[in-house]
Write a protein that holds these residues in place. Structure first.
Motif, PDB file in Angstrom:
ATOM      1  N   ASP A 265       0.844  -1.361   0.087  1.00  0.00           N
ATOM      2  CA  ASP A 265      -0.382   0.709  -0.329  1.00  0.00           C
ATOM      3  C   ASP A 265       0.591   0.788   0.253  1.00  0.00           C
ATOM      4  O   ASP A 265       1.992   1.463   0.522  1.00  0.00           O
ATOM      5  CB  ASP A 265      -1.248   0.176   1.486  1.00  0.00           C
ATOM      6  CG  ASP A 265      -2.420  -1.226   1.386  1.00  0.00           C
ATOM      7  OD1 ASP A 265      -2.105  -1.304   0.255  1.00  0.00           O
ATOM      8  OD2 ASP A 265      -2.774  -1.294   2.215  1.00  0.00           O
ATOM      9  N   LEU A 266       0.471   2.144  -0.985  1.00  0.00           N
ATOM     10  CA  LEU A 266       1.182   3.760  -0.960  1.00  0.00           C
ATOM     11  C   LEU A 266       0.786   3.597   0.682  1.00  0.00           C
ATOM     12  O   LEU A 266      -0.331   4.308   1.438  1.00  0.00           O
ATOM     13  CB  LEU A 266       0.601   4.784  -1.971  1.00  0.00           C
ATOM     14  CG  LEU A 266       1.475   5.293  -2.000  1.00  0.00           C
ATOM     15  CD1 LEU A 266       2.110   6.193  -2.845  1.00  0.00           C
ATOM     16  CD2 LEU A 266       0.476   6.419  -2.815  1.00  0.00           C
ATOM     17  N   ILE A 267       1.749   4.906   0.901  1.00  0.00           N
ATOM     18  CA  ILE A 267       2.045   5.564   2.314  1.00  0.00           C
ATOM     19  C   ILE A 267       2.413   6.740   2.622  1.00  0.00           C
ATOM     20  O   ILE A 267       2.124   7.657   3.358  1.00  0.00           O
ATOM     21  CB  ILE A 267       2.770   4.800   3.583  1.00  0.00           C
ATOM     22  CG1 ILE A 267       4.256   4.093   3.476  1.00  0.00           C
ATOM     23  CG2 ILE A 267       1.866   3.209   3.473  1.00  0.00           C
ATOM     24  CD1 ILE A 267       4.884   3.488   4.379  1.00  0.00           C
ATOM     25  N   GLY A 268       3.254   6.986   1.154  1.00  0.00           N
ATOM     26  CA  GLY A 268       3.953   8.177   1.003  1.00  0.00           C
ATOM     27  C   GLY A 268       5.119   8.527   0.295  1.00  0.00           C
ATOM     28  O   GLY A 268       4.854   7.476  -1.040  1.00  0.00           O
ATOM     29  N   TYR A 269       5.814  10.067  -0.087  1.00  0.00           N
ATOM     30  CA  TYR A 269       6.636  10.138  -0.769  1.00  0.00           C
ATOM     31  C   TYR A 269       7.854  10.215  -0.881  1.00  0.00           C
ATOM     32  O   TYR A 269       7.553  11.106   0.506  1.00  0.00           O
ATOM     33  CB  TYR A 269       5.832  11.029  -2.258  1.00  0.00           C
ATOM     34  CG  TYR A 269       4.903  10.620  -2.876  1.00  0.00           C
ATOM     35  CD1 TYR A 269       4.538   9.764  -4.052  1.00  0.00           C
ATOM     36  CD2 TYR A 269       4.021  11.172  -2.432  1.00  0.00           C
ATOM     37  CE1 TYR A 269       3.431   9.628  -4.001  1.00  0.00           C
ATOM     38  CE2 TYR A 269       1.702  10.879  -2.218  1.00  0.00           C
ATOM     39  CZ  TYR A 269       2.022   9.816  -3.825  1.00  0.00           C
ATOM     40  OH  TYR A 269       1.012   9.729  -3.921  1.00  0.00           O
ATOM     41  N   VAL A 270       8.575  10.081  -1.761  1.00  0.00           N
ATOM     42  CA  VAL A 270      10.059  10.262  -0.799  1.00  0.00           C
ATOM     43  C   VAL A 270      10.449  11.361  -1.056  1.00  0.00           C
ATOM     44  O   VAL A 270       9.766  12.794  -1.581  1.00  0.00           O
ATOM     45  CB  VAL A 270      11.007   9.523  -2.216  1.00  0.00           C
ATOM     46  CG1 VAL A 270      12.957  10.182  -2.085  1.00  0.00           C
ATOM     47  CG2 VAL A 270      11.333   7.901  -1.891  1.00  0.00           C
ATOM     48  N   GLY A 271      11.021  12.238  -0.098  1.00  0.00           N
ATOM     49  CA  GLY A 271      11.852  14.053   0.146  1.00  0.00           C
ATOM     50  C   GLY A 271      12.492  13.922   1.309  1.00  0.00           C
ATOM     51  O   GLY A 271      13.401  13.954   1.217  1.00  0.00           O
ATOM     52  N   ASN A 272      12.528  15.059   1.448  1.00  0.00           N
ATOM     53  CA  ASN A 272      14.123  15.755   2.400  1.00  0.00           C
ATOM     54  C   ASN A 272      13.954  16.563   3.439  1.00  0.00           C
ATOM     55  O   ASN A 272      14.657  17.527   3.451  1.00  0.00           O
ATOM     56  CB  ASN A 272      15.420  16.517   0.597  1.00  0.00           C
ATOM     57  CG  ASN A 272      16.427  16.675   1.211  1.00  0.00           C
ATOM     58  OD1 ASN A 272      16.795  15.913   2.161  1.00  0.00           O
ATOM     59  ND2 ASN A 272      17.276  18.315   0.648  1.00  0.00           N
TER      60      ASN A 272
END
Length: 322
Positions: A265-272
């Motif tokens: 399941d999708l839980i978020g997106y890569v970031g900084n």
């Protein structure tokens, strides 16, 4: 006709007849009869030791038969104990290990046979030692069988839960292989990019462009989905069975606290976000409250060659991204 006895008289140089008194005759007769009776009695006593009555013979046959059955039963008990010992060995080292259950201590398997003399009532018989030994062997085997039976019942219950448990163990990468730029830093002592000192890096860093999807690595429940000073936007998932995963430095969270998620399941997106030097996902796996190397939990989507390459990259000491 009675024999007449004579003796030689040296004075008269002639033989004279010996006159036997009746009293002496009777004494000799009585003494002879007594001697015969005594010999006969002693003989009877001696031979009676070798000559048994029908009842004694029957009892002896029954006793011999019981001893034979005891020897056969004792042999079967030893064979059964050997088979049970092998089952106990497999139970502790295979079944319970496979289902991550604690092994049963030897003291627990054989507990309850010390202290009180539970076999006192068996003393005082001709074969008390034999009976006590066999009774004790039966008691020990019975106790071990009860313990093993309960253990197998537990294993059956664990087996029924195995499919559910497997679904709750992290088994895939949180970022798809095709979306990865590279595996930047592995588990172990690393130089922190911002704090500039070596510290324990409890997870793995996956570099990908901002906005790359992040997926739950196993079934579980989201227990935290918020922003923190060090991890930035972070999600914690409790998978049960002692497993928990952490996904840090997200650009955006796509789940919420209390939500039940499935593997993939999708839980978020890569970031900084947070204390991060570049866009990446910091991923941790915890077992029973202790961080473990996540590299051991990618068997769901890595080939042996890919796993070997990742293992080599993770072992290189360098600077982590967080």
């Amino acid at each position: 006709m009675a024999k007449v006895k004579y003796y030689y008289d040296a004075d008269t140089l002639s033989y004279r007849k010996i006159d036997v008194k009746k009293s002496d005759y009777y004494k000799k007769t009585v003494f002879g009869l007594f001697t015969i009776l005594l010999i006969a009695f002693i003989g009877f006593i001696v031979f009676s030791q070798f000559i048994m009555s029908p009842n004694e013979r029957a009892q002896k046959r029954e006793l011999d038969n019981l001893k034979l059955h005891y020897e056969l039963l004792s042999k079967k008990m030893k064979e059964s104990s050997s088979i049970l010992a092998q089952l106990q060995e497999r139970d502790n080292n295979i079944y319970r290990t496979y289902f991550e259950a604690n092994p049963i201590p030897e003291e627990q398997r054989k507990a309850g046979f010390g202290g009180v003399n539970r076999y006192k009532q068996l003393e005082g018989f001709d074969n008390s030692l034999m009976i006590k030994n066999l009774t004790k062997e039966v008691d020990i085997l019975s106790k071990q069988l009860v313990v093993q039976s309960k253990s197998l019942d537990e294993i059956v219950g664990l087996a029924k839960e195995k499919e559910k448990m497997l679904a709750c163990i992290p088994a895939i990468q949180p970022v798809k292989k095709e979306d990865l730029t590279r595996m930047a830093s592995g588990y172990g002592m690393r130089m922190h990019p911002i704090l500039k000192y070596r510290k324990m890096h409890k997870g793995m860093d996956f570099t990908s462009p901002v906005g790359t999807p992040i997926f739950a690595t196993a079934n579980g429940k989201v227990v935290r989905a918020q922003r923190s000073s060090s991890y930035g936007n972070v999600v914690y998932i409790d998978h049960g069975y002692g497993y928990r995963t952490i996904y840090a430095h997200m650009s955006k969270i796509k789940t919420k606290k209390g939500k039940i998620v499935k593997r993939g399941d999708l839980i978020g997106y890569v970031g900084n976000t947070g204390l991060s030097a570049a866009a990446h996902l910091h991923y941790e796996v915890h077992k029973n409250g202790r961080a473990v190397n996540p590299i051991n939990f990618y068997y769901g989507d890595l080939s042996p060659v890919e796993f070997a390459a990742m293992q080599k990259a993770a072992a290189e000491e360098g600077q982590s991204y967080d």
